[in-house]
Design a protein around this motif. Structure first.
Motif, PDB file in Angstrom:
ATOM      1  N   GLU A  95      -3.985  -2.577   8.547  1.00  0.00           N
ATOM      2  CA  GLU A  95      -5.255  -2.301   7.881  1.00  0.00           C
ATOM      3  C   GLU A  95      -5.612  -0.809   7.887  1.00  0.00           C
ATOM      4  O   GLU A  95      -6.641  -0.413   7.343  1.00  0.00           O
ATOM      5  N   GLY A  96      -4.782   0.004   8.506  1.00  0.00           N
ATOM      6  CA  GLY A  96      -5.009   1.442   8.510  1.00  0.00           C
ATOM      7  C   GLY A  96      -5.826   1.962   9.675  1.00  0.00           C
ATOM      8  O   GLY A  96      -6.252   3.111   9.674  1.00  0.00           O
ATOM      9  N   LYS A  97      -6.019   1.145  10.717  1.00  0.00           N
ATOM     10  CA  LYS A  97      -6.798   1.556  11.870  1.00  0.00           C
ATOM     11  C   LYS A  97      -5.899   2.242  12.896  1.00  0.00           C
ATOM     12  O   LYS A  97      -4.897   1.668  13.325  1.00  0.00           O
ATOM     13  N   ASP A 118       0.812  -1.217   0.000  1.00  0.00           N
ATOM     14  CA  ASP A 118       0.000   0.000   0.000  1.00  0.00           C
ATOM     15  C   ASP A 118       0.848   1.272   0.000  1.00  0.00           C
ATOM     16  O   ASP A 118       0.313   2.384  -0.010  1.00  0.00           O
ATOM     17  N   VAL A 148      -0.791   3.438  12.897  1.00  0.00           N
ATOM     18  CA  VAL A 148      -1.982   2.712  12.477  1.00  0.00           C
ATOM     19  C   VAL A 148      -1.596   1.254  12.232  1.00  0.00           C
ATOM     20  O   VAL A 148      -0.423   0.928  12.040  1.00  0.00           O
ATOM     21  N   LYS A 168      -3.707   9.476   3.461  1.00  0.00           N
ATOM     22  CA  LYS A 168      -4.974   8.754   3.603  1.00  0.00           C
ATOM     23  C   LYS A 168      -5.159   8.157   4.997  1.00  0.00           C
ATOM     24  O   LYS A 168      -6.263   8.210   5.559  1.00  0.00           O
ATOM     25  N   PHE A 169      -4.086   7.624   5.565  1.00  0.00           N
ATOM     26  CA  PHE A 169      -4.221   6.850   6.798  1.00  0.00           C
ATOM     27  C   PHE A 169      -3.592   7.489   8.042  1.00  0.00           C
ATOM     28  O   PHE A 169      -4.090   7.275   9.153  1.00  0.00           O
ATOM     29  N   TYR A 188      -0.153   7.386   0.885  1.00  0.00           N
ATOM     30  CA  TYR A 188      -0.532   6.492   1.981  1.00  0.00           C
ATOM     31  C   TYR A 188      -0.704   7.276   3.280  1.00  0.00           C
ATOM     32  O   TYR A 188      -1.723   7.147   3.967  1.00  0.00           O
ATOM     33  N   ASP A 208      -4.720  12.845  10.477  1.00  0.00           N
ATOM     34  CA  ASP A 208      -6.034  12.812  11.106  1.00  0.00           C
ATOM     35  C   ASP A 208      -6.867  13.964  10.550  1.00  0.00           C
ATOM     36  O   ASP A 208      -6.753  15.110  10.993  1.00  0.00           O
TER      37      ASP A 208
END
Length: 398
Positions: free
Chosen positions: A364-366, A293, A361, A347-348, A344, A351
């Motif tokens: 999975e990007g959480k 990613d 994160v 996007k992730f 990347y 904030d």
């Protein structure tokens, strides 16, 4: 086109999001300086301790921002950080910078971590560059002499890690709980190198130049593995390697900081030697450290287990490091990777709802909400610096 886009997006991120967050959310109008913590849930902790690393990095960021864009608000924040650092963090009797103070500015942890002394030099030099404050330059010089007097190993070379208030070598030398308790570490040496690089740009002291060259050579001879081109991270005092882990963020950050250090000295043979290694370090990071990613993995443990979390600072350093590799080689793959990693993190990691960047994160990007949004380690230095580096580097080509 990629550089121009990176420049525009970095400028927007810095001036519209990062700097305003720290001015609006972190300025401590009651007790001075800046607050010590905002949680991952964006809750301000007014009575949190204030760390030297956070405060010096805030000083560096706003000094450099003012130098780049002379906004009086940036100068005001730099002056606030400088005044607080000078008044509350400096040991006026024995010299050096304390590790932390409480929320009212009283000494809390009075150890003299060499890492923190280095960031003191880095920040004070940036403040001098922005304001021409002779006092700040003298404070930076004093920290340099303290590091050389107490930390430099005259027998085996390199720098020891941590000292008590009265400059006695400590038993627990660690920067954090996750670090190995060893006498010499790549991380501290990298930031001594970073600090000396900045200082030599404004102060041509012969000893400083000698020690900066020595640091570059230590990286070439000790810290960079000649087979893998990853950093060796921990050593004992006799340079016996004590770790087998890989820190991908440090690898790519160190690649461009080494380049900058060699160029600051102006030694052409050393510059050429470093350039060859820098590209190989970037290649190693690209080959093993990048997820599909575009994000940069955190680290590879000595056990062989890959930590697939994506921390904020390695993403920022990766974009700069890949642009630097492009500047050296003109191979388009580096700009493409810089762009992908920037996309990347945009996007992730950024904030969009509450401001600043997430600490880390998952794959999975959480976001990990239990990690600070601002704290002893979470600061505007890595992401702010990356934005400024992208803007300045792009200026040469667009």
């Amino acid at each position: 086109m990629i550089l121009q886009q990176l420049k525009e997006e970095a400028s927007s991120e810095l001036f519209e999001r990062i700097l305003p967050y720290w001015m609006d959310r972190m300025t401590d109008h009651e007790n001075g300086g800046f607050y010590g913590q905002i949680t991952g849930a964006n809750q301000l902790v007014k009575n949190a301790p204030k760390g030297a690393v956070l405060n010096t990095r805030i000083l560096w960021t706003f000094s450099e921002a003012y130098f780049l864009s002379p906004n009086p608000d940036y100068l005001e924040s730099a002056q606030r950080a400088y005044g607080y650092l000078k008044t509350h963090f400096f040991d006026k009797e024995l010299g050096g910078v304390y590790w932390s103070v409480d929320f009212e500015g009283k000494p809390l942890d009075t150890k003299k971590q060499v890492y923190a002394q280095s960031f003191g030099i880095y920040a004070l030099t940036a403040y001098y560059k922005a304001t021409r404050s002779s006092e700040s330059l003298e404070l930076a010089k004093n920290l340099f002499h303290l590091i050389e007097k107490h930390s430099f190993d005259t027998e085996e070379n390199g720098y020891f890690e941590a000292y008590t208030k009265d400059w006695q070598l400590m038993e627990d030398l660690r920067l954090s709980e996750k670090d190995a308790n060893e006498k010499k570490t790549m991380n501290t040496h990298l930031h001594v190198l970073e600090a000396y690089t900045t200082l030599v740009q404004v102060w041509g002291d012969p000893l400083l130049k000698k020690q900066l060259k020595n640091l570059i050579e230590l990286f070439l001879e000790k810290f960079i593995d000649p087979q893998t081109f990853h950093f060796n991270l921990f050593f004992d005092e006799y340079w016996h390697l004590k770790s087998k882990g890989v820190s991908y963020g440090h690898d790519i950050e160190g690649s461009w900081l080494l380049q900058e250090a060699a160029e600051a000295l102006g030694d052409e043979s050393l510059i050429k030697q470093v350039e060859t290694v820098v590209v190989k370090m970037a290649e190693a990071t690209l080959a093993k450290g990048i997820d599909e990613d575009g994000g940069l993995y955190y680290e590879l443990h000595a056990s062989g287990k890959l930590d697939t979390d994506k921390h904020w600072w390695p993403q920022a350093e990766a974009v700069v490091g890949f642009v630097n590799a492009w500047q050296l080689t003109k191979e388009e793959k580096w700009l493409a990777q810089a762009q992908q990693t920037w996309e990347y993190l945009s996007k992730f990691i950024v904030d969009r709802k509450d401001g600043e960047w997430h600490f880390k994160v998952s794959k999975e990007g959480k976001p990990y909400r239990e990690e600070d949004k601002a704290g002893l380690w979470k600061c505007p230095y890595h992401n702010g610096r990356a934005c400024m580096e992208l803007m300045m580097r792009a200026e040469k080509y667009v």
